[in-house]
Design an enzyme around this catalytic site. Structure first.
Site, PDB file in Angstrom:
ATOM      1  N   ASP A 161       0.831  -1.198   0.000  1.00 38.50           N
ATOM      2  CA  ASP A 161       0.000   0.000   0.000  1.00 38.50           C
ATOM      3  C   ASP A 161       0.874   1.261   0.000  1.00 38.50           C
ATOM      4  OD1 ASP A 161      -2.278   1.846   0.875  1.00 38.50           O
ATOM      5  OD2 ASP A 161      -3.283  -0.091   0.979  1.00 38.50           O
ATOM      6  N   HIS A 192      -3.707   6.086   3.571  1.00 43.76           N
ATOM      7  CA  HIS A 192      -4.473   4.915   3.135  1.00 43.76           C
ATOM      8  C   HIS A 192      -3.944   3.629   3.766  1.00 43.76           C
ATOM      9  CE1 HIS A 192      -5.705   1.822   0.080  1.00 43.76           C
ATOM     10  NE2 HIS A 192      -6.817   2.529   0.063  1.00 43.76           N
ATOM     11  N   SER A 346     -11.350  -0.798  -0.699  1.00 49.05           N
ATOM     12  CA  SER A 346     -10.081  -0.747   0.036  1.00 49.05           C
ATOM     13  C   SER A 346     -10.287  -1.003   1.516  1.00 49.05           C
ATOM     14  CB  SER A 346      -9.427   0.631  -0.130  1.00 49.05           C
ATOM     15  OG  SER A 346      -8.724   0.746  -1.317  1.00 49.05           O
TER      16      SER A 346
END
Length: 400
Positions: A161, A192, A346
């Site tokens: 990520d 994120h 996600s």
């Protein structure tokens, strides 16, 4: 769009064959990286033959620069050697050099490298989450997460990520930095990856609260990277997991884009290496069969559900989806401390990766077969899941 890493729209069209090697063609509008390619070798190639091929590429590239006055190209940059046998490389080549490579009988196919990036659809601080309670209950609307006290102890989750804030209090020292394939900053300057990691192994937000988390950074502060860089991260995670025990490892990829054979092959190599891999289905409200690596059948592809047990309006769907997991308005960790609320497939995917780690802690076994276990434990509750799509929502089997 949802908060999933997305290649702007990178789609595989036809494959042209040039003297035995396929050069994958992409549709109009694809944001490819100029003169950058991913080359995948034939199945079963030996290390010796691969080294010989790489030497030929480097020699030929240098001769072109000297003899023909070709414009400066970086040549070969990354080399891939997955433990399961997948071999290839990426680099910066002009069209003539790519044509030379395509003539080689030992090349399986060539694919243009493409940009990947993330897009957030909503963000709100300090709002209560519901996803954990849903994973631990057979009925919606709960406020308590029921789970076994083993909580994924002894398992390791590789989060491929934007990086992870490994100092965040959520991880209690269980998060470590693994590798970086995008920049020189070993930190999550986007947020994120930390959110994803928190859903897997955070003490408050995590499904597997005692699991270890390893940060594998493939996207930069803007949430941008390349398919070639992502594949490097996948290779590193596979090798590291095998060294430490693949049967105790899970991997999470809350990223993706349109169809890429190279991305799918790399995802398959992770699974073949014995690591359970959870991947986001995508946030375009379309069939995930055209998305990668979500369309790779040997991994666990995850769609996003709402608090009311419906399909999230942004979530992709289709036969390639293995399970649904909570993905709408999910609270988890943010870099620097505290929490934030994000939505997307996600956010659904780390619930599944976390459940895989949780089951490893329970002694349920590891590897890609965990996806079948998770599907068997799932409950049939999703309303209007989409055409040809499962209606199964994950559940940890606590019996509540």
């Amino acid at each position: 769009m949802g908060f999933i890493t997305k290649a702007i729209p990178l789609a595989l069209a036809a494959a042209s064959v040039i003297n035995g090697a396929e050069i994958m063609e992409t549709r109009a509008g694809v944001q490819t990286l100029a003169d950058k390619y991913i080359v995948v070798m034939n199945d079963g190639m030996t290390d010796k033959d691969f080294d010989s091929h790489r030497s030929w590429v480097n020699r030929t590239h240098r001769r072109r620069l000297i003899r023909r006055g070709a414009k400066a190209m970086g040549g070969m940059k990354h080399t891939y050697r997955f433990p399961t046998g997948l071999k290839g490389y990426s680099g910066h080549f002009d069209e003539q050099m790519i044509n030379e490579i395509s003539k080689r009988a030992d090349v399986k196919y060539i694919e243009r490298d493409a940009r990947v990036q993330i897009n957030a659809i909503e963000q709100q601080d300090n709002v209560p989450s519901w996803g954990l309670a849903r994973v631990g209950s057979k009925e919606p609307g709960g406020t308590t997460y029921y789970y076994d006290g083993t909580a994924g102890e002894g398992s390791t989750a590789y989060v491929i990520d934007t990086g992870t804030d490994i100092q965040h209090e959520e991880f209690e020292g269980r998060a470590t930095w693994g590798a970086n394939f995008v920049d020189d900053m070993d930190m999550d300057c986007n947020g994120h990856g930390t959110h994803v990691s928190g859903t897997i192994g955070g003490k408050t937000f995590g499904v597997a609260k005692k699991s270890n988390v390893v940060a594998v950074k493939v996207l930069d502060c803007n949430g941008s990277g390349s398919n070639s860089g992502v594949i490097m991260g996948m290779e590193w995670a596979t090798k590291d997991a095998q060294q430490k025990g693949a049967d105790k490892a899970v991997a999470n990829m809350s990223l993706g884009g349109a169809f890429s054979q190279a991305s799918n092959d790399a995802a398959a190599a992770i699974a073949q290496g014995g690591v359970f891999l959870a991947v986001a289905a995508g946030n375009d409200n379309v069939d995930a069969a055209d998305s990668s690596p979500a369309s790779e059948p040997s991994i666990c592809t995850v769609a996003a559900s709402t608090e009311q047990d419906g399909k999230a309006d942004f979530s992709n769907f289709g036969q390639v989806v293995d399970v649904y997991a909570p993905g709408d308005s999910i609270t988890s960790a943010k870099p620097g401390g505290g929490s934030q609320v994000l939505s997307g497939t996600s956010m659904a995917t780390p619930h599944v990766a976390g459940l895989g780690a949780y089951l490893i802690g329970l002694g349920k076994g590891g590897g890609p077969g965990l996806c079948d276990t998770i599907k068997q434990m799932a409950i049939d509750v999703i309303q209007n899941p989409g055409a040809s799509t499962t209606s199964k929502l994950i559940n940890n089997g606590s019996g509540m």
